[in-house]
Write an enzyme that holds these catalytic residues in place. Structure first.
Site, short mmCIF file in Angstrom:
data_model
loop_
_atom_site.label_atom_id
_atom_site.label_comp_id
_atom_site.label_asym_id
_atom_site.label_seq_id
_atom_site.Cartn_x
_atom_site.Cartn_y
_atom_site.Cartn_z
N GLY A 186 27.07 9.33 -13.69
CA GLY A 186 26.35 10.53 -13.32
C GLY A 186 25.95 10.50 -11.86
O GLY A 186 25.92 9.44 -11.22
N CYS A 187 25.61 11.67 -11.30
CA CYS A 187 25.29 11.75 -9.87
C CYS A 187 23.96 11.08 -9.55
O CYS A 187 23.89 10.23 -8.66
CB CYS A 187 25.32 13.20 -9.41
SG CYS A 187 24.35 14.34 -10.42
N PHE A 188 22.89 11.43 -10.26
CA PHE A 188 21.62 10.75 -10.07
C PHE A 188 21.79 9.25 -10.34
O PHE A 188 21.24 8.41 -9.61
CB PHE A 188 20.55 11.29 -11.01
CG PHE A 188 19.71 12.41 -10.46
CD1 PHE A 188 19.24 12.38 -9.15
CD2 PHE A 188 19.37 13.49 -11.25
CE1 PHE A 188 18.46 13.40 -8.64
CE2 PHE A 188 18.58 14.52 -10.76
CZ PHE A 188 18.12 14.47 -9.45
#
Length: 324
Positions: free
Chosen positions: A133-135
């Site tokens: 995921g990006c976070f």
């Protein structure tokens, strides 16, 4: 040439993936699967590609060496349950469906967590990848060197702000312009879904880690990028902290460590990550920045593809930031 197919080709991450792959010297896109846009030129949706390619969306799947799944969370597993791919076809999933260890197996397919700074050797040998995921990418890059050194002994506090593209292409109450512009808000405080994969990665390096990661996600009033700041107790010096991080990322293709202040424009439109390390009294402050659609999604997916097919890790990803 590597033949690539993209499932869910009309979304933001797919658009960035197409932009990278049409300029990738070793890859040919064989199909762009989208039920809703079948038969249309891709520039009708991804208008930044107007004049750059004559590819069209299709509702047909053909043979490919690698398939990128760019659908929403929960849709990848559903798609693989109803569609069959050759055993030789590599799959890179950009949803969260296979990121967690308990969900990483689907039939005979085992998905490897695709953070190159953590799992490079496993990615090289992998047949299937669960793209982070990006976070999760930004926060792990800030914390993994401490975990490897066994130094996460106290609570970790994280504040991270993301651009509106992180919410996907479908409009919603908190993504349309009149709400997002000149605005900022917190969501999913302490409960964000990326905490699971972050914790699993940390415990893979520091067994027995059982401290809280107090994560406050923030919606920003800009379109792309993530700035994550994390702090926890650290008894060493500023010089020792910087040395720890530089040694951990010494061979990282896209992650750079600095003790200077950083800002989002240094990485937006690139696959780069920058990690800034500071010491304040008895605490270490680590700030990381990435482009959520590239290093946080499509760029990292291509990075993984390059490793899986024995290419130079940076092939097709030497992108320059837009500072002004």
């Amino acid at each position: 040439m590597i033949k690539a197919g993209i499932i869910g080709a009309a979304g933001y991450t797919a658009g960035e993936l197409i932009r990278i792959l049409i300029n990738h010297p070793d890859t040919e896109i064989t199909y762009l699967y989208s039920n809703s846009q079948s038969g249309k030129d891709i520039a009708t949706v991804h208008d930044d590609l107007l004049g750059l390619t004559d590819l069209k969306f299709t509702d047909k799947i053909t043979e490919a060496d690698v398939v990128f799944l760019c659908q929403g969370h929960g849709k990848s597993k559903e798609f693989l349950d109803t569609h069959t791919f050759s055993d030789t076809t590599k799959i890179i999933d950009l949803s969260q469906d296979f990121r967690h260890q308990a969900k990483s197996q689907l039939g005979s397919r085992k998905f490897i967590y695709g953070l190159p700074e953590l799992n490079r050797s496993k990615i090289i040998e992998a047949q299937n990848i669960a793209n982070p995921g990006c976070f999760a990418t930004a926060i792990q890059l800030a914390l993994l060197p401490l975990a490897q050194a066994g130094l996460l002994q106290q609570e970790v506090h994280v504040n991270a702000i993301t651009g509106s593209t992180g919410a996907g292409q479908a409009p919603g109450a908190t993504t349309h312009f009149s709400w997002r512009n000149n605005n900022i808000s917190i969501y999913k405080a302490f409960e964000h879904q990326h905490l699971i994969e972050i914790t699993e990665s940390i415990t893979s390096l520091q067994a027995g880690f059982d401290q809280d990661i107090n994560f406050i996600p923030v919606r920003g009033n800009f379109s792309r990028g993530i700035l994550a700041s994390a702090y926890t107790q650290f008894e060493g010096s500023a010089e020792e902290a910087l040395k720890l991080y530089k040694e951990f990322y010494a061979d990282a293709e896209f992650t750079t460590v600095t003790d200077s202040s950083i800002h989002l424009k240094q990485v937006v439109n690139t696959n780069n990550a920058i990690v800034s390390v500071e010491k304040h009294k008895n605490k270490i402050l680590v700030t990381s920045i990435i482009d959520n659609l590239l290093k946080g999604a499509s760029g990292q997916a291509v990075e993984n593809m390059n490793l899986m097919f024995g290419l130079d890790q940076s092939t097709g990803l030497k992108l320059k930031a837009n500072l002004f």
